[in-house]
Enzyme design. Structure first.
Site, PDB file in Angstrom:
ATOM      1  N   ASN A  70       0.811  -1.220   0.000  1.00 27.30           N
ATOM      2  CA  ASN A  70       0.000   0.000   0.000  1.00 27.30           C
ATOM      3  C   ASN A  70       0.843   1.268   0.000  1.00 27.30           C
ATOM      4  O   ASN A  70       0.398   2.303  -0.513  1.00 27.30           O
ATOM      5  CB  ASN A  70      -0.918  -0.026   1.231  1.00 27.30           C
ATOM      6  CG  ASN A  70      -1.488   1.331   1.560  1.00 27.30           C
ATOM      7  OD1 ASN A  70      -2.472   1.770   0.952  1.00 27.30           O
ATOM      8  ND2 ASN A  70      -0.872   2.047   2.504  1.00 27.30           N
ATOM      9  N   LYS A  93       2.080  17.021  -4.630  1.00 24.48           N
ATOM     10  CA  LYS A  93       0.861  17.817  -4.830  1.00 24.48           C
ATOM     11  C   LYS A  93       0.937  18.506  -6.186  1.00 24.48           C
ATOM     12  O   LYS A  93       2.037  18.814  -6.679  1.00 24.48           O
ATOM     13  CB  LYS A  93       0.731  18.885  -3.733  1.00 24.48           C
ATOM     14  CG  LYS A  93       0.709  18.328  -2.319  1.00 24.48           C
ATOM     15  CD  LYS A  93      -0.616  17.682  -1.987  1.00 24.48           C
ATOM     16  CE  LYS A  93      -0.626  17.118  -0.579  1.00 24.48           C
ATOM     17  NZ  LYS A  93      -1.331  15.842  -0.461  1.00 24.48           N
ATOM     18  N   VAL A  94      -0.228  18.743  -6.789  1.00 25.62           N
ATOM     19  CA  VAL A  94      -0.288  19.366  -8.122  1.00 25.62           C
ATOM     20  C   VAL A  94       0.477  20.693  -8.155  1.00 25.62           C
ATOM     21  O   VAL A  94       1.181  21.006  -9.119  1.00 25.62           O
ATOM     22  CB  VAL A  94      -1.761  19.589  -8.542  1.00 25.62           C
ATOM     23  CG1 VAL A  94      -1.832  20.239  -9.921  1.00 25.62           C
ATOM     24  CG2 VAL A  94      -2.525  18.279  -8.538  1.00 25.62           C
ATOM     25  N   TYR A 143       3.385  10.343 -11.151  1.00 25.87           N
ATOM     26  CA  TYR A 143       2.567   9.426 -10.342  1.00 25.87           C
ATOM     27  C   TYR A 143       1.893   8.398 -11.255  1.00 25.87           C
ATOM     28  O   TYR A 143       1.891   7.198 -10.963  1.00 25.87           O
ATOM     29  CB  TYR A 143       1.521  10.231  -9.563  1.00 25.87           C
ATOM     30  CG  TYR A 143       0.619   9.403  -8.682  1.00 25.87           C
ATOM     31  CD1 TYR A 143       1.069   8.906  -7.456  1.00 25.87           C
ATOM     32  CD2 TYR A 143      -0.689   9.106  -9.069  1.00 25.87           C
ATOM     33  CE1 TYR A 143       0.237   8.139  -6.643  1.00 25.87           C
ATOM     34  CE2 TYR A 143      -1.529   8.351  -8.263  1.00 25.87           C
ATOM     35  CZ  TYR A 143      -1.059   7.877  -7.045  1.00 25.87           C
ATOM     36  OH  TYR A 143      -1.891   7.117  -6.246  1.00 25.87           O
ATOM     37  N   GLY A 144       1.331   8.886 -12.372  1.00 26.34           N
ATOM     38  CA  GLY A 144       0.643   7.993 -13.314  1.00 26.34           C
ATOM     39  C   GLY A 144       1.582   6.930 -13.865  1.00 26.34           C
ATOM     40  O   GLY A 144       1.226   5.742 -13.924  1.00 26.34           O
ATOM     41  N   VAL A 145       2.797   7.333 -14.255  1.00 29.94           N
ATOM     42  CA  VAL A 145       3.753   6.356 -14.792  1.00 29.94           C
ATOM     43  C   VAL A 145       4.170   5.362 -13.698  1.00 29.94           C
ATOM     44  O   VAL A 145       4.280   4.155 -13.943  1.00 29.94           O
ATOM     45  CB  VAL A 145       4.980   7.066 -15.411  1.00 29.94           C
ATOM     46  CG1 VAL A 145       6.062   6.049 -15.787  1.00 29.94           C
ATOM     47  CG2 VAL A 145       4.564   7.877 -16.637  1.00 29.94           C
ATOM     48  N   VAL A 195      -9.864   8.846  -2.211  1.00 31.31           N
ATOM     49  CA  VAL A 195     -10.032   8.667  -0.769  1.00 31.31           C
ATOM     50  C   VAL A 195      -9.475   9.866   0.013  1.00 31.31           C
ATOM     51  O   VAL A 195      -8.368  10.333  -0.266  1.00 31.31           O
ATOM     52  CB  VAL A 195      -9.300   7.374  -0.324  1.00 31.31           C
ATOM     53  CG1 VAL A 195      -9.563   7.103   1.151  1.00 31.31           C
ATOM     54  CG2 VAL A 195      -9.753   6.183  -1.167  1.00 31.31           C
ATOM     55  N   ARG A 196     -10.235  10.302   1.022  1.00 29.38           N
ATOM     56  CA  ARG A 196      -9.816  11.435   1.856  1.00 29.38           C
ATOM     57  C   ARG A 196      -8.652  11.042   2.772  1.00 29.38           C
ATOM     58  O   ARG A 196      -8.863  10.454   3.838  1.00 29.38           O
ATOM     59  CB  ARG A 196     -11.001  11.928   2.714  1.00 29.38           C
ATOM     60  CG  ARG A 196     -12.107  12.609   1.920  1.00 29.38           C
ATOM     61  CD  ARG A 196     -13.176  13.192   2.823  1.00 29.38           C
ATOM     62  NE  ARG A 196     -13.944  12.203   3.559  1.00 29.38           N
ATOM     63  CZ  ARG A 196     -14.971  11.493   3.079  1.00 29.38           C
ATOM     64  NH1 ARG A 196     -15.357  11.666   1.826  1.00 29.38           N
ATOM     65  NH2 ARG A 196     -15.625  10.635   3.838  1.00 29.38           N
TER      66      ARG A 196
HETATM   67  P1  NAP Z   1      -1.180   8.673   2.594  1.00 25.20           P
HETATM   68  O1  NAP Z   1      -2.251   9.011   3.560  1.00 25.20           O
HETATM   69  O2  NAP Z   1      -0.220   9.723   2.165  1.00 25.20           O
HETATM   70  O3  NAP Z   1      -0.376   7.422   3.200  1.00 25.20           O
HETATM   71  C1  NAP Z   1       0.722   6.880   2.536  1.00 25.20           C
HETATM   72  C2  NAP Z   1       1.407   5.894   3.448  1.00 25.20           C
HETATM   73  O4  NAP Z   1       2.556   5.376   2.774  1.00 25.20           O
HETATM   74  C3  NAP Z   1       1.931   6.539   4.743  1.00 25.20           C
HETATM   75  O5  NAP Z   1       1.800   5.632   5.813  1.00 25.20           O
HETATM   76  C4  NAP Z   1       3.385   6.790   4.406  1.00 25.20           C
HETATM   77  O6  NAP Z   1       4.224   6.876   5.561  1.00 25.20           O
HETATM   78  C5  NAP Z   1       3.671   5.536   3.633  1.00 25.20           C
HETATM   79  N1  NAP Z   1       4.941   5.608   2.895  1.00 25.20           N
HETATM   80  C6  NAP Z   1       5.353   6.507   1.976  1.00 25.20           C
HETATM   81  N2  NAP Z   1       6.603   6.236   1.581  1.00 25.20           N
HETATM   82  C7  NAP Z   1       6.990   5.116   2.253  1.00 25.20           C
HETATM   83  C8  NAP Z   1       8.163   4.341   2.280  1.00 25.20           C
HETATM   84  N3  NAP Z   1       9.238   4.653   1.559  1.00 25.20           N
HETATM   85  N4  NAP Z   1       8.193   3.237   3.076  1.00 25.20           N
HETATM   86  C9  NAP Z   1       7.130   2.902   3.809  1.00 25.20           C
HETATM   87  N5  NAP Z   1       6.009   3.614   3.866  1.00 25.20           N
HETATM   88  C10 NAP Z   1       5.935   4.712   3.085  1.00 25.20           C
HETATM   89  O7  NAP Z   1      -1.771   8.079   1.248  1.00 25.20           O
HETATM   90  P2  NAP Z   1      -3.054   7.150   0.949  1.00 25.20           P
HETATM   91  O8  NAP Z   1      -4.035   7.976   0.221  1.00 25.20           O
HETATM   92  O9  NAP Z   1      -3.460   6.389   2.155  1.00 25.20           O
HETATM   93  O10 NAP Z   1      -2.405   6.153  -0.127  1.00 25.20           O
HETATM   94  C11 NAP Z   1      -2.210   4.769   0.081  1.00 25.20           C
HETATM   95  C12 NAP Z   1      -2.014   4.105  -1.264  1.00 25.20           C
HETATM   96  O11 NAP Z   1      -3.202   4.260  -2.055  1.00 25.20           O
HETATM   97  C13 NAP Z   1      -0.889   4.708  -2.104  1.00 25.20           C
HETATM   98  O12 NAP Z   1      -0.208   3.691  -2.794  1.00 25.20           O
HETATM   99  C14 NAP Z   1      -1.621   5.610  -3.088  1.00 25.20           C
HETATM  100  O13 NAP Z   1      -0.888   5.843  -4.260  1.00 25.20           O
HETATM  101  C15 NAP Z   1      -2.879   4.793  -3.334  1.00 25.20           C
HETATM  102  N6  NAP Z   1      -4.014   5.548  -3.849  1.00 25.20           N
HETATM  103  C16 NAP Z   1      -4.592   6.531  -3.121  1.00 25.20           C
HETATM  104  C17 NAP Z   1      -5.698   7.209  -3.609  1.00 25.20           C
HETATM  105  C18 NAP Z   1      -6.397   8.288  -2.829  1.00 25.20           C
HETATM  106  O14 NAP Z   1      -7.360   8.885  -3.354  1.00 25.20           O
HETATM  107  N7  NAP Z   1      -6.011   8.588  -1.601  1.00 25.20           N
HETATM  108  C19 NAP Z   1      -6.197   6.892  -4.886  1.00 25.20           C
HETATM  109  C20 NAP Z   1      -5.582   5.874  -5.611  1.00 25.20           C
HETATM  110  C21 NAP Z   1      -4.500   5.199  -5.075  1.00 25.20           C
HETATM  111  P3  NAP Z   1       4.616   8.300   6.250  1.00 25.20           P
HETATM  112  O15 NAP Z   1       3.494   8.646   7.192  1.00 25.20           O
HETATM  113  O16 NAP Z   1       5.898   7.966   6.941  1.00 25.20           O
HETATM  114  O17 NAP Z   1       4.773   9.303   5.155  1.00 25.20           O
END
Ligand code: NAP
Length: 276
Positions: free
Chosen positions: A89, A95-96, A193-195, A230-231
């Site tokens: 995960n 950010k944009v 991010y997309g790639v 997701v928020r």
């Molecule tokens: P988030 O709230 O920013 O959480 C991301 C998590 O990943 C945090 O726990 C962060 O830890 C951890 N992380 C980042 N780099 C890391 C690393 N090198 N090693 C271990 N942990 C790391 O984001 P989220 O929205 O929950 O996203 C979770 C996943 O869903 C991601 O893969 C994201 O791309 C995907 N996703 C999200 C959405 C959306 O709308 N939110 C949509 C599509 C896909 P820290 O707290 O230490 O930074």
């Protein structure tokens, strides 16, 4: 050695990862590991779940750090003799409005989202036990970014014979092309991010194929998915789903029943297989 089933969720101190751990604590019959790169943030999240009456265990994991991945691998091997559920995960997104040069965004984003996830898979997939479930959290953005690649790149990313080495080469080429300022000309979309998420989806298709070839009969199911919008800290407060709603599809894939033989090697959103 413990015979208790074990589940691991990467990047689970907050956001969707934490919500996945919460659900697994309620539904998975075994030990659930909340992992975080920062032990303080990780232990805090474990304590929060404890206040809710849920028991998650903690292990440090920074997916950017091969030593950290290998320490988790050795721990799982020694304590459990393997792994039953892996949810990849952890991820990042600029950010944009971020002014960081695009080439730097490309390198940093690919490093965690693609190369970090790939390294976790390289080290932990050999540990997967029969009937294991692997979920790679990608994004719908991987599909829209694929549609904006050149026809040549699209063909490569949709290929049923592309190898992990070829995918790694392409991901490295993207970073290199952004550095040279030629990524547009070379057929890449304007989204790091997309790639990176194209990489995660294609990697999942390759890994599922390899499981079919090399570990047939072990009934391991591996898929990529999108949690929805997701928020979280990543997507912001305007997003349409709560983290709990975002966890639904990843948890569904993590808990596919033992008599299921599908989905496998698919991209799934809203618990539905999507075309790639
Ligand atoms: P988030 O709230 O920013 O959480 C991301 C998590 O990943 C945090 O726990 C962060 O830890 C951890 N992380 C980042 N780099 C890391 C690393 N090198 N090693 C271990 N942990 C790391 O984001 P989220 O929205 O929950 O996203 C979770 C996943 O869903 C991601 O893969 C994201 O791309 C995907 N996703 C999200 C959405 C959306 O709308 N939110 C949509 C599509 C896909 P820290 O707290 O230490 O930074």
């Amino acid at each position: 050695m413990s015979s208790v089933p074990v589940a691991v969720v990467t990047g689970s101190n907050k956001g969707i990862g934490l919500a996945i751990v919460r659900d697994l604590c309620k539904q998975f019959q075994g030990d659930v590991y909340l992992t975080a790169r920062d032990p303080g943030r990780g232990q805090e999240a474990v304590a929060k779940l404890q206040q809710e009456g849920l028991r998650a265990l903690f292990h440090q994991l920074d997916i950017d750090d091969l030593q950290s991945i290998r320490a988790l691998r050795d721990f799982l091997k020694e304590k459990y003799g393997g792994l039953n559920v892996l949810v990849n995960n952890a991820g990042i997104a600029f950010k944009v409005q971020d002014k960081t040069p695009f080439a730097v965004q490309a390198e940093v984003t690919l490093k965690t989202n693609f190369f970090g996830t790939k390294n976790v898979c390289t080290e932990l997939l050999p540990l997967m036990k029969p009937y294991g479930r692997v979920v790679n959290v990608s994004s719908m953005v991987s599909c829209s970014a694929l549609g904006r690649c050149s026809p040549e790149l699209q063909q490569k990313f949709r290929s049923d014979t592309i190898t992990e080495e070829e995918l790694v080469q392409l991901m490295n080429k993207f970073v290199e092309d952004t550095r040279k300022g030629v990524h547009d000309k070379e057929g890449w979309p304007n989204t790091a991010y997309g790639v990176s998420k194209i990489g995660v989806t294609v990697l999942s298709r390759i890994q599922a194929r390899l499981l079919n070839q090399n570990r047939k009969g072990e009934h391991i199911l591996l898929n990529a998915c999108c949690p929805g919008w997701v928020r979280t800290d990543m997507a912001g407060p305007q997003a349409t789903k709560s983290p709990e709603e975002g966890a639904e599809t990843p948890v569904y894939l993590a808990l596919l029943p033992s008599d299921a033989d599908a989905p496998h090697g698919q991209f799934v959103s809203e618990k539905t297989v999507r075309p790639w």
